[in-house]
Design an enzyme around this catalytic site. Structure first.
Site, PDB file in Angstrom:
ATOM      1  CG  HIS A  22      48.354  41.059  43.968  1.00 25.66           C
ATOM      2  ND1 HIS A  22      46.997  40.863  43.890  1.00 25.66           N
ATOM      3  CD2 HIS A  22      48.579  42.345  43.577  1.00 25.66           C
ATOM      4  CE1 HIS A  22      46.421  41.973  43.460  1.00 25.66           C
ATOM      5  NE2 HIS A  22      47.356  42.892  43.270  1.00 25.66           N
ATOM      6  CG  HIS A  36      51.684  45.765  43.165  1.00 24.24           C
ATOM      7  ND1 HIS A  36      51.466  45.822  41.808  1.00 24.24           N
ATOM      8  CD2 HIS A  36      50.466  45.629  43.726  1.00 24.24           C
ATOM      9  CE1 HIS A  36      50.163  45.740  41.570  1.00 24.24           C
ATOM     10  NE2 HIS A  36      49.532  45.621  42.718  1.00 24.24           N
TER      11      HIS A  36
HETATM   12  P1  AMP Z   1      45.955  45.384  41.889  1.00 27.09           P
HETATM   13  O1  AMP Z   1      45.437  46.721  41.420  1.00 27.09           O
HETATM   14  O2  AMP Z   1      46.768  45.488  43.152  1.00 27.09           O
HETATM   15  O3  AMP Z   1      44.860  44.331  41.968  1.00 27.09           O
HETATM   16  O4  AMP Z   1      46.992  44.940  40.789  1.00 27.09           O
HETATM   17  C1  AMP Z   1      46.823  43.855  39.922  1.00 27.09           C
HETATM   18  C2  AMP Z   1      48.028  43.806  39.023  1.00 27.09           C
HETATM   19  O5  AMP Z   1      47.985  42.604  38.304  1.00 27.09           O
HETATM   20  C3  AMP Z   1      48.109  44.937  37.998  1.00 27.09           C
HETATM   21  O6  AMP Z   1      49.315  45.670  38.182  1.00 27.09           O
HETATM   22  C4  AMP Z   1      48.072  44.201  36.641  1.00 27.09           C
HETATM   23  O7  AMP Z   1      48.905  44.808  35.683  1.00 27.09           O
HETATM   24  C5  AMP Z   1      48.540  42.821  37.026  1.00 27.09           C
HETATM   25  N1  AMP Z   1      48.067  41.730  36.165  1.00 27.09           N
HETATM   26  C6  AMP Z   1      46.803  41.495  35.737  1.00 27.09           C
HETATM   27  N2  AMP Z   1      46.756  40.369  34.998  1.00 27.09           N
HETATM   28  C7  AMP Z   1      48.016  39.871  34.969  1.00 27.09           C
HETATM   29  C8  AMP Z   1      48.627  38.736  34.350  1.00 27.09           C
HETATM   30  N3  AMP Z   1      47.918  37.877  33.608  1.00 27.09           N
HETATM   31  N4  AMP Z   1      49.953  38.549  34.511  1.00 27.09           N
HETATM   32  C9  AMP Z   1      50.681  39.423  35.242  1.00 27.09           C
HETATM   33  N5  AMP Z   1      50.167  40.508  35.849  1.00 27.09           N
HETATM   34  C10 AMP Z   1      48.853  40.731  35.708  1.00 27.09           C
END
Ligand code: AMP
Ligand code: ZN
Length: 149
Positions: A101, A103
């Site tokens: 993903h 951000h």
């Molecule tokens: P990363 O540290 O790059 O893996 O970021 C994962 C992101 O996913 C974090 O910013 C979380 O807040 C977000 N996240 C986790 N679960 C969900 C969800 N169910 N819906 C939307 N965002 C999520």
């Protein structure tokens, strides 16, 4: 990571709720559940892969193209002045969700130089934000269509 248990695959398959702002055949974008700023959006390939190394270079290119396009709509929708793209790969990079993903984090002048911290918004604020981002994406699509004519 088992893709049956992957939270982002569940969002793609509508098995888990989320505030989706954009979708095409290969990508989905939705609001981060614990945003660094209002409008913080995650852009993902629908096909499960843990890191960029699980994607083809063509897929990587397309993903960043979609993220770039979405960043314009996000910044405009929330009235920000800039944005950050953050893309974590692996535990050492603080990757928490093992599904690729990007951000897209809109930022304001008044937050310049400040440490990014997680915010909490009401369901109503999240719904409203998703709506205005969706609208901005639709408008930018129509602008692209206009330019092609
Ligand atoms: P990363 O540290 O790059 O893996 O970021 C994962 C992101 O996913 C974090 O910013 C979380 O807040 C977000 N996240 C986790 N679960 C969900 C969800 N169910 N819906 C939307 N965002 C999520
Ligand atoms: Zn997944």
């Amino acid at each position: 990571m088992d893709k049956e248990k992957c939270i982002f695959c569940k969002i793609v398959n509508r098995e888990s709720p989320s505030h989706i702002v954009y979708e095409d055949n290969e990508h989905i974008a939705f609001l981060d559940i614990a945003p660094f700023s209002i409008g913080h959006t995650l852009v993902c390939p629908k096909r499960h892969g843990e890191t960029l190394w699980d994607m083809t270079e063509e897929e990587i290119g397309k993903l960043f193209m979609v993220a770039s396009r979405i960043s314009k709509a996000v910044v405009k929708a929330v009235g920000a002045q800039g944005f950050r793209l953050i893309q974590n790969n692996g535990e050492a990079a603080n990757q928490v969700v093992a599904h690729v993903h990007i951000h897209v984090i809109p930022v304001r002048m008044e937050d310049r130089g400040k440490f990014l911290d997680r915010k909490k918004f009401t369901e109503e604020e999240m719904l409203k934000t998703a709506d205005i981002i969706k609208q901005a994406i639709t408008n930018s699509d129509s602008i692209v269509e206009e330019q092609r004519k």
